[in-house]
Motif scaffolding. Structure first.
Motif, PDB file in Angstrom:
ATOM      1  N   GLN A   1       0.791  -1.225   0.000  1.00 20.33           N
ATOM      2  CA  GLN A   1       0.000   0.000   0.000  1.00 20.33           C
ATOM      3  C   GLN A   1       0.827   1.281   0.000  1.00 20.33           C
ATOM      4  O   GLN A   1       0.302   2.345  -0.283  1.00 20.33           O
ATOM      5  CB  GLN A   1      -0.938   0.024   1.207  1.00 20.33           C
ATOM      6  N   ASN A   2       2.117   1.200   0.337  1.00 18.57           N
ATOM      7  CA  ASN A   2       2.972   2.391   0.451  1.00 18.57           C
ATOM      8  C   ASN A   2       2.319   3.429   1.362  1.00 18.57           C
ATOM      9  O   ASN A   2       2.364   4.612   1.121  1.00 18.57           O
ATOM     10  CB  ASN A   2       3.258   2.976  -0.939  1.00 18.57           C
ATOM     11  N   ALA A   3       1.729   2.927   2.453  1.00 17.17           N
ATOM     12  CA  ALA A   3       0.992   3.813   3.355  1.00 17.17           C
ATOM     13  C   ALA A   3       1.433   3.686   4.803  1.00 17.17           C
ATOM     14  O   ALA A   3       0.876   4.356   5.674  1.00 17.17           O
ATOM     15  CB  ALA A   3      -0.506   3.511   3.254  1.00 17.17           C
ATOM     16  N   GLY A   4       2.429   2.852   5.061  1.00 13.12           N
ATOM     17  CA  GLY A   4       2.866   2.646   6.430  1.00 13.12           C
ATOM     18  C   GLY A   4       4.357   2.375   6.507  1.00 13.12           C
ATOM     19  O   GLY A   4       5.172   3.288   6.607  1.00 13.12           O
ATOM     20  N   ARG A   5       4.720   1.093   6.448  1.00 11.54           N
ATOM     21  CA  ARG A   5       6.109   0.685   6.640  1.00 11.54           C
ATOM     22  C   ARG A   5       7.078   1.337   5.668  1.00 11.54           C
ATOM     23  O   ARG A   5       8.118   1.858   6.076  1.00 11.54           O
ATOM     24  CB  ARG A   5       6.221  -0.846   6.532  1.00 11.54           C
ATOM     25  N   SER A   6       6.764   1.317   4.389  1.00 14.82           N
ATOM     26  CA  SER A   6       7.695   1.885   3.401  1.00 14.82           C
ATOM     27  C   SER A   6       7.768   3.403   3.524  1.00 14.82           C
ATOM     28  O   SER A   6       8.828   3.995   3.271  1.00 14.82           O
ATOM     29  CB  SER A   6       7.321   1.468   1.978  1.00 14.82           C
ATOM     30  N   GLN A   7       6.689   4.047   3.940  1.00 10.79           N
ATOM     31  CA  GLN A   7       6.727   5.497   4.167  1.00 10.79           C
ATOM     32  C   GLN A   7       7.634   5.824   5.359  1.00 10.79           C
ATOM     33  O   GLN A   7       8.420   6.770   5.309  1.00 10.79           O
ATOM     34  CB  GLN A   7       5.319   6.041   4.406  1.00 10.79           C
ATOM     35  N   MET A   8       7.526   5.031   6.430  1.00 10.38           N
ATOM     36  CA  MET A   8       8.385   5.253   7.588  1.00 10.38           C
ATOM     37  C   MET A   8       9.844   5.009   7.218  1.00 10.38           C
ATOM     38  O   MET A   8      10.726   5.808   7.567  1.00 10.38           O
ATOM     39  CB  MET A   8       7.965   4.353   8.761  1.00 10.38           C
ATOM     40  N   ALA A   9      10.110   3.912   6.519  1.00  8.86           N
ATOM     41  CA  ALA A   9      11.489   3.589   6.131  1.00  8.86           C
ATOM     42  C   ALA A   9      12.074   4.682   5.244  1.00  8.86           C
ATOM     43  O   ALA A   9      13.232   5.081   5.416  1.00  8.86           O
ATOM     44  CB  ALA A   9      11.527   2.241   5.410  1.00  8.86           C
ATOM     45  N   THR A  10      11.286   5.187   4.330  1.00 13.01           N
ATOM     46  CA  THR A  10      11.751   6.257   3.446  1.00 13.01           C
ATOM     47  C   THR A  10      12.093   7.513   4.236  1.00 13.01           C
ATOM     48  O   THR A  10      13.138   8.131   4.029  1.00 13.01           O
ATOM     49  CB  THR A  10      10.684   6.557   2.370  1.00 13.01           C
ATOM     50  N   ALA A  11      11.229   7.877   5.162  1.00 10.97           N
ATOM     51  CA  ALA A  11      11.476   9.078   5.971  1.00 10.97           C
ATOM     52  C   ALA A  11      12.742   8.917   6.815  1.00 10.97           C
ATOM     53  O   ALA A  11      13.559   9.848   6.901  1.00 10.97           O
ATOM     54  CB  ALA A  11      10.268   9.367   6.856  1.00 10.97           C
ATOM     55  N   PHE A  12      12.931   7.753   7.426  1.00 14.93           N
ATOM     56  CA  PHE A  12      14.152   7.528   8.205  1.00 14.93           C
ATOM     57  C   PHE A  12      15.383   7.507   7.304  1.00 14.93           C
ATOM     58  O   PHE A  12      16.442   8.005   7.685  1.00 14.93           O
ATOM     59  CB  PHE A  12      14.054   6.247   9.025  1.00 14.93           C
ATOM     60  N   ALA A  13      15.250   6.958   6.097  1.00 16.24           N
ATOM     61  CA  ALA A  13      16.373   6.941   5.156  1.00 16.24           C
ATOM     62  C   ALA A  13      16.747   8.360   4.736  1.00 16.24           C
ATOM     63  O   ALA A  13      17.934   8.697   4.640  1.00 16.24           O
ATOM     64  CB  ALA A  13      16.027   6.094   3.930  1.00 16.24           C
ATOM     65  N   GLU A  14      15.745   9.190   4.502  1.00 17.10           N
ATOM     66  CA  GLU A  14      16.030  10.585   4.144  1.00 17.10           C
ATOM     67  C   GLU A  14      16.752  11.296   5.287  1.00 17.10           C
ATOM     68  O   GLU A  14      17.667  12.083   5.056  1.00 17.10           O
ATOM     69  CB  GLU A  14      14.725  11.297   3.771  1.00 17.10           C
ATOM     70  N   ARG A  15      16.336  11.010   6.511  1.00 12.76           N
ATOM     71  CA  ARG A  15      16.985  11.615   7.670  1.00 12.76           C
ATOM     72  C   ARG A  15      18.433  11.111   7.793  1.00 12.76           C
ATOM     73  O   ARG A  15      19.346  11.903   8.017  1.00 12.76           O
ATOM     74  CB  ARG A  15      16.198  11.292   8.937  1.00 12.76           C
ATOM     75  N   GLU A  16      18.638   9.814   7.651  1.00 13.59           N
ATOM     76  CA  GLU A  16      19.992   9.241   7.729  1.00 13.59           C
ATOM     77  C   GLU A  16      20.889   9.824   6.633  1.00 13.59           C
ATOM     78  O   GLU A  16      22.042  10.170   6.887  1.00 13.59           O
ATOM     79  CB  GLU A  16      19.951   7.714   7.598  1.00 13.59           C
ATOM     80  N   ARG A  17      20.353   9.913   5.441  1.00 12.62           N
ATOM     81  CA  ARG A  17      21.124  10.465   4.317  1.00 12.62           C
ATOM     82  C   ARG A  17      21.582  11.881   4.636  1.00 12.62           C
ATOM     83  O   ARG A  17      22.752  12.232   4.426  1.00 12.62           O
ATOM     84  CB  ARG A  17      20.252  10.447   3.049  1.00 12.62           C
ATOM     85  N   ALA A  18      20.685  12.702   5.160  1.00  9.66           N
ATOM     86  CA  ALA A  18      21.021  14.092   5.483  1.00  9.66           C
ATOM     87  C   ALA A  18      22.025  14.166   6.629  1.00  9.66           C
ATOM     88  O   ALA A  18      23.009  14.919   6.551  1.00  9.66           O
ATOM     89  CB  ALA A  18      19.755  14.867   5.833  1.00  9.66           C
ATOM     90  N   GLU A  19      21.789  13.399   7.689  1.00 11.24           N
ATOM     91  CA  GLU A  19      22.668  13.454   8.863  1.00 11.24           C
ATOM     92  C   GLU A  19      24.071  12.941   8.557  1.00 11.24           C
ATOM     93  O   GLU A  19      25.047  13.431   9.104  1.00 11.24           O
ATOM     94  CB  GLU A  19      22.055  12.656  10.018  1.00 11.24           C
ATOM     95  N   ARG A  20      24.179  11.956   7.678  1.00 15.73           N
ATOM     96  CA  ARG A  20      25.473  11.353   7.365  1.00 15.73           C
ATOM     97  C   ARG A  20      26.146  12.006   6.154  1.00 15.73           C
ATOM     98  O   ARG A  20      27.299  11.724   5.874  1.00 15.73           O
ATOM     99  CB  ARG A  20      25.309   9.862   7.101  1.00 15.73           C
ATOM    100  N   GLY A  21      25.396  12.818   5.429  1.00 22.26           N
ATOM    101  CA  GLY A  21      25.945  13.451   4.238  1.00 22.26           C
ATOM    102  C   GLY A  21      26.253  12.459   3.128  1.00 22.26           C
ATOM    103  O   GLY A  21      27.174  12.656   2.347  1.00 22.26           O
ATOM    104  N   LEU A  22      25.465  11.395   3.049  1.00 23.60           N
ATOM    105  CA  LEU A  22      25.684  10.372   2.025  1.00 23.60           C
ATOM    106  C   LEU A  22      24.922  10.708   0.747  1.00 23.60           C
ATOM    107  O   LEU A  22      23.824  11.261   0.796  1.00 23.60           O
ATOM    108  CB  LEU A  22      25.233   9.003   2.522  1.00 23.60           C
TER     109      LEU A  22
END
Length: 139
Positions: A12-33
């Motif tokens: 559904q792209n309405a729960g788990r994958s949305q959360m994972a994407t948001a955390f990945a975006e945060r990790e990417r920004a914090e780590r500068g990857l």
């Protein structure tokens, strides 16, 4: 090396994958990857589950403006990693695709109470951080 692309996919792209994407975006920004992040579902819902939006607000991530979307064959084909959330990747990954597929086998938060949703969120946050540790080592 080109920037790796990671696709977080569920039905559904309405729960788990949305959360994972948001955390990945945060990790990417914090780590500068330099990592491309995409998300989608095979049969997207009309909106992100309200309990997921509320639970993510507790960790200062706003998903209220996000909309579930259908993942495309091209996005999967061009991804270096496809991470499914407990729904089989058989319907997602094209035959002959040479990327790395992982299934995290996570409980669907749809309709769960706040405590259960927070547990799923925290598990996803930990898995995304560990995955980004791996990406960082490979960079």
């Amino acid at each position: 090396m080109t920037s790796p692309t990671v696709a977080f996919v569920c039905v559904q792209n309405a729960g788990r994958s949305q959360m994972a994407t948001a955390f990945a975006e945060r990790e990417r920004a914090e780590r500068g990857l330099d990592v491309n992040v995409v998300t989608g579902g095979t049969r997207p819902a009309d909106h992100v589950h309200e309990n997921v939006v509320e639970t993510m607000q507790e960790v200062e991530i706003d998903l209220s403006d996000r909309s579930p979307r259908e993942v495309t064959f091209e996005e999967i084909s061009e991804s270096d990693y496809v991470i499914t959330m407990g729904c089989s990747a058989d319907d997602v990954c094209p035959a002959g695709w040479a990327g790395d597929n992982r299934d995290w086998d996570l409980t669907d938060p749809h309709g769960k109470d706040p405590e259960a949703t927070a547990e799923i969120r925290d598990e996803i946050r930990g898995r995304v951080a560990a995955f980004f540790d791996e990406l960082e080592r490979e960079a």
